[in-house]
Design a protein around this motif. Structure first.
Motif, PDB file in Angstrom:
ATOM      1  N   SER A   4      -7.006  -2.042 -12.407  1.00 14.16           N
ATOM      2  CA  SER A   4      -6.007  -1.258 -12.219  1.00 14.16           C
ATOM      3  C   SER A   4      -5.973   0.082 -12.339  1.00 14.16           C
ATOM      4  CB  SER A   4      -4.944  -1.700 -13.316  1.00 14.16           C
ATOM      5  OG  SER A   4      -4.379  -3.196 -13.223  1.00 14.16           O
ATOM      6  N   PRO A   5      -5.682   0.843 -11.101  1.00  9.15           N
ATOM      7  CA  PRO A   5      -5.864   2.125 -10.892  1.00  9.15           C
ATOM      8  C   PRO A   5      -5.134   2.981 -12.189  1.00  9.15           C
ATOM      9  CG  PRO A   5      -5.117   1.516  -9.057  1.00  9.15           C
ATOM     10  CD  PRO A   5      -4.957   0.379  -9.970  1.00  9.15           C
ATOM     11  N   LEU A  11      -1.106   3.809  -2.466  1.00 14.34           N
ATOM     12  CA  LEU A  11      -2.918   3.435  -2.411  1.00 14.34           C
ATOM     13  C   LEU A  11      -3.333   3.906  -1.147  1.00 14.34           C
ATOM     14  CD1 LEU A  11      -2.750  -0.290  -3.479  1.00 14.34           C
ATOM     15  CD2 LEU A  11      -3.039   1.598  -4.965  1.00 14.34           C
ATOM     16  N   TRP A  50      -7.456   7.222   2.148  1.00 16.84           N
ATOM     17  CA  TRP A  50      -7.303   6.557   0.722  1.00 16.84           C
ATOM     18  C   TRP A  50      -6.440   7.799  -0.247  1.00 16.84           C
ATOM     19  CZ3 TRP A  50      -7.958   1.797  -0.345  1.00 16.84           C
ATOM     20  CH2 TRP A  50      -8.752   1.023   0.509  1.00 16.84           C
ATOM     21  N   GLY A  63      -0.204  -7.175  -5.640  1.00 17.06           N
ATOM     22  CA  GLY A  63      -0.427  -5.672  -5.909  1.00 17.06           C
ATOM     23  C   GLY A  63      -0.585  -5.642  -7.734  1.00 17.06           C
ATOM     24  N   GLY A 111       0.877  -0.956   0.048  1.00 17.06           N
ATOM     25  CA  GLY A 111       0.064   0.068   0.237  1.00 17.06           C
ATOM     26  C   GLY A 111       0.872   1.268   0.034  1.00 17.06           C
ATOM     27  N   LYS A 126      -4.855   6.822  -6.154  1.00 13.62           N
ATOM     28  CA  LYS A 126      -4.860   5.334  -6.946  1.00 13.62           C
ATOM     29  C   LYS A 126      -5.436   4.353  -6.096  1.00 13.62           C
ATOM     30  CE  LYS A 126      -0.167   5.885  -9.016  1.00 13.62           C
ATOM     31  NZ  LYS A 126       1.086   5.200  -9.280  1.00 13.62           N
ATOM     32  N   GLY A 127      -5.565   4.557  -4.706  1.00 10.87           N
ATOM     33  CA  GLY A 127      -6.390   3.681  -3.893  1.00 10.87           C
ATOM     34  C   GLY A 127      -7.850   4.144  -3.868  1.00 10.87           C
ATOM     35  N   LEU A 179      -9.127   2.681  -7.194  1.00  7.36           N
ATOM     36  CA  LEU A 179      -9.284   1.260  -6.999  1.00  7.36           C
ATOM     37  C   LEU A 179     -10.450   1.037  -6.239  1.00  7.36           C
ATOM     38  CD1 LEU A 179      -8.252  -1.773  -7.091  1.00  7.36           C
ATOM     39  CD2 LEU A 179      -7.148  -1.272  -4.957  1.00  7.36           C
ATOM     40  N   ARG A 180     -10.694   1.528  -5.238  1.00  6.29           N
ATOM     41  CA  ARG A 180     -12.121   1.321  -4.446  1.00  6.29           C
ATOM     42  C   ARG A 180     -13.215   1.906  -5.260  1.00  6.29           C
ATOM     43  NH1 ARG A 180     -13.424   3.289   1.827  1.00  6.29           N
ATOM     44  NH2 ARG A 180     -15.530   3.379   1.396  1.00  6.29           N
ATOM     45  N   ILE A 195      -5.056  -7.187  -2.723  1.00  7.01           N
ATOM     46  CA  ILE A 195      -3.724  -6.470  -2.599  1.00  7.01           C
ATOM     47  C   ILE A 195      -2.632  -7.897  -2.492  1.00  7.01           C
ATOM     48  CG2 ILE A 195      -1.721  -5.248  -1.796  1.00  7.01           C
ATOM     49  CD1 ILE A 195      -3.896  -3.249  -1.135  1.00  7.01           C
TER      50      ILE A 195
END
Length: 638
Positions: free
Chosen positions: A540-541, A255, A269, A533, A250, A272-273, A276-277, A528
């Motif tokens: 994928s972000p 992320l 967050w 990852g 992370g 990128k995280g 992703l979320r 993850i």
């Protein structure tokens, strides 16, 4: 002399003198078995090899190859570690408790000084090996509690004294090996020489009895196996797990983070995280709409009286946060079900309206103790993909099966195998015995009809109903609790939910509580580690990075980036004045699926040269061709 009858697993019966032990039974079968047996199961209960058999019953002998052996090995090894620590550190430490746990064991020690660190492990392991080589007999004895309190008090072991006093029993059992004695129910291995493969793995702090009001102890985690080959495989898996640790990845992939200024267990967050979320949540919304769910939203706080009506106040209060507004007490929601019931009650429902399926990506807060917080896997604020299905009793079976199919589909999309458990009524519960029986039978029937294997997890249901728990298996074959299906007859009663039946009369519906991924935070943590990852292309972000070889291609790279972004590809351009190899390695470290290389030839032909993160390459293609390629790779997820 009284004779008792001992039935063996093959159905044969041994007639032996009352007071004989499992060792005597093993010896009557063969000397080899007597040497190999480490414990026994008498009428379903694990016992030592020295346990006196006073009544007739069924006996199964346990060897190092038996399923039950690993727990016995680890429990006995915990005592071995405690003995080694006492031999090395003497009165500087007090022993507390040391149970076997999943994947190993631990022992908690109290000391005024911080005396354990990973560099001490080799010394402790060496002492453990010496004690094991001495092949000390491990013996059980019964002692009056008053005598045991006096004995441990004289030894300065105040934690053992406290444990015995709290037990409130007339006598207790002890286990001795050499000059070490410990309070324990057992059973244990017959001797220390059977402990041949163990390893100390980490040290951590832990509050005595899990309470922050008590003293901080020093906990040594370790593991043990029946042989060194199994231990070696386990340690290799641990090393792999370290590489996959979502907290480490992370940070590296930028992320998410945690910040003490914000508060423990509260996730921050990063771009990128958060992306992703968002991708996962958008996927969830579409999947729920496909399956006939309505998207709803409830408030973050509700009046405390509602939490009293639901039973949360009496049964879950220690996990909740409360606040006060205009002299009115409110509970910050730890679950989403209350608002969903209020939506149902907002108008009269007919039997034709059922089932009602309410879905909410609901953020909740729970008061988790600081000692159990663990990255994304255990937090205080998280979002559940929560839904409540309010249905007629005759619809339960179909709805439960529908949720199970939903879980199966989503697990397949993310590449997880899974197993299931049926968790039954806990000691702390609300509702009638009849309702619990109806709910449990409904879940059991759906599981049986599915033909999928499952286990019974006695006493681990929710306080308002039994549940089916689904545990995902990751790439390292670890199990993670994510999806759950709970059958609840009680809350519809407490909130007076009803529907008008075909007979024109009011009837009580049933409520199914369910999540598919569970906590989004927890699921992303598992994801993850499962993928190390290396997320699939569809979540994928960043799906691609466009890199130039020289400044001559910079303008074209920016044009390619713009085209891809307009086409819905998540893309970045890397125009830094660095060597191509450096840029590619960095993109690989960032786990970006595709690097689109642009040199003079690609510039001249109006193409890009795609290279996958594992080093494989595709033939040069136009931007439109790459867009089509990505769409083809991800179309099943849209």
């Amino acid at each position: 002399m009284a004779i008792i009858h001992i039935e063996l697993p093959d159905g044969s019966v041994k007639d032996i003198a009352a007071g004989s032990t499992p060792y005597h039974v093993a010896l009557s079968i063969g000397e080899g078995l007597a040497r190999q047996a480490i414990a026994a199961k008498f009428d379903g209960h694990l016992v030592d090899m020295s346990f006196p058999l006073e009544t007739s019953g069924g006996l199964t002998l346990i060897t190092l190859n038996s399923p039950e052996a690993l727990g016995l090995i680890r429990h006995s090894c915990a005592h071995l570690m405690a003995q080694a620590v006492k031999d090395l550190y003497g009165d500087d430490v007090q022993v507390t408790i040391g149970p076997a746990i999943d994947n190993g064991f631990y022992y908690d020690f109290f000391s005024e000084k911080k005396i354990f660190a990973p560099e001490d492990f080799e010394k402790i392991e060496k002492k453990m090996a010496e004690l094991a080589k001495a092949d000390l007999p491990i013996t059980r004895e019964e002692m009056l509690s008053s005598d045991a309190i006096q004995m441990f008090g004289a030894m300065g072991e105040t934690y053992k004294v406290e444990l015995i006093e709290d037990l409130g029993v007339e006598s207790i059992s002890l286990y001795r090996q050499g000059d070490f004695v410990d309070l324990c129910r057992g059973p244990h291995l017959p001797r220390t020489g059977l402990l041949k493969a163990f390893k100390l793995t980490s040290v951590a702090g832990a509050y005595w009895r899990g309470s922050e009001k008590n003293a901080m102890l020093q906990r040594i985690y370790a593991t043990a196996f029946s042989d060194k080959k199994q231990l070696k495989l386990h340690l290799e898996r641990l090393e792999e797990a370290k590489k996959r640790d979502h907290r480490k990845l992370g940070r590296e992939l930028d992320l998410f983070s945690f910040n003490e200024e914000a508060g423990a267990g509260l996730v921050i967050w990063h771009p990128k995280g958060a992306l992703l979320r968002t991708l996962i949540e958008d996927f969830e919304r579409k999947e729920h709409l496909k399956r006939g769910y309505d998207i709803v939203m409830g408030p973050q706080i509700l009046k405390t009286e509602l939490w009293k009506t639901s039973g949360h106040y009496d049964n879950y209060r220690e996990n909740m946060y409360f606040t006060e507004i205009d002299e009115q007490s409110y509970g910050i929601k730890p679950m989403n079900c209350l608002a969903h019931m209020l939506i149902y009650k907002s108008k009269i429902r007919s039997y034709r309206d059922l089932p009602q399926r309410y879905f909410e990506l609901g953020t909740v807060h729970r008061h988790e103790k600081s000692g159990v917080l663990h990255g994304l896997l255990r937090v205080r604020g998280f979002t559940q993909d929560d839904a409540h299905i309010i249905c007629r009793p005759d619809q339960i079976d179909a709805e439960v099966k529908g949720v199970m199919k939903f879980v199966q589909d989503v697990a397949g999309i993310f590449g997880f195998e899974y197993c299931m458990e049926l968790s039954t009524r806990p000691e702390k519960a609300i509702g009638s015995d009849e309702d619990w029986e109806r709910a449990t039978n409904a879940l059991r029937s759906a599981l049986d009809d599915s033909g999928l294997p499952y286990e019974i997890n006695e006493g681990d249901g929710a306080f308002y109903g039994p549940k089916i728990d689904v545990k995902l298996k990751d790439a390292l074959d670890r199990k993670w609790q994510c999806a759950t299906i709970q059958c609840d007859f009680t809350l519809p009663e407490r909130f007076d939910l009803n529907y008008v039946g075909a007979d024109g009369e009011k009837h009580r519906p049933v409520m199914l509580h369910r999540v598919i991924l569970g906590s989004i935070e927890r699921f992303i943590g598992v994801l993850i580690e499962h993928y190390t990852g290396n997320f699939p292309l569809w979540i994928s972000p960043v799906q691609a990075v466009v890199v130039n070889v020289t400044d001559a291609q910079a303008e074209y790279v920016q044009k390619v980036e713009s085209q891809l972004r307009e086409a819905g590809i998540r893309v970045q351009a890397d125009l830094r004045n660095e060597k191509l190899g450096f840029k590619i390695r960095e993109a690989q470290m960032n786990k970006i699926p595709y690097m689109l290389v642009v040199g003079d030839r690609e510039l001249a032909e109006g193409k890009v040269a795609p290279r996958f993160r594992d080093g494989t390459s595709l033939d040069p293609m136009t931007v439109d061709e790459f867009v089509s390629y990505v769409e083809d790779q991800t179309k099943r997820f849209h």
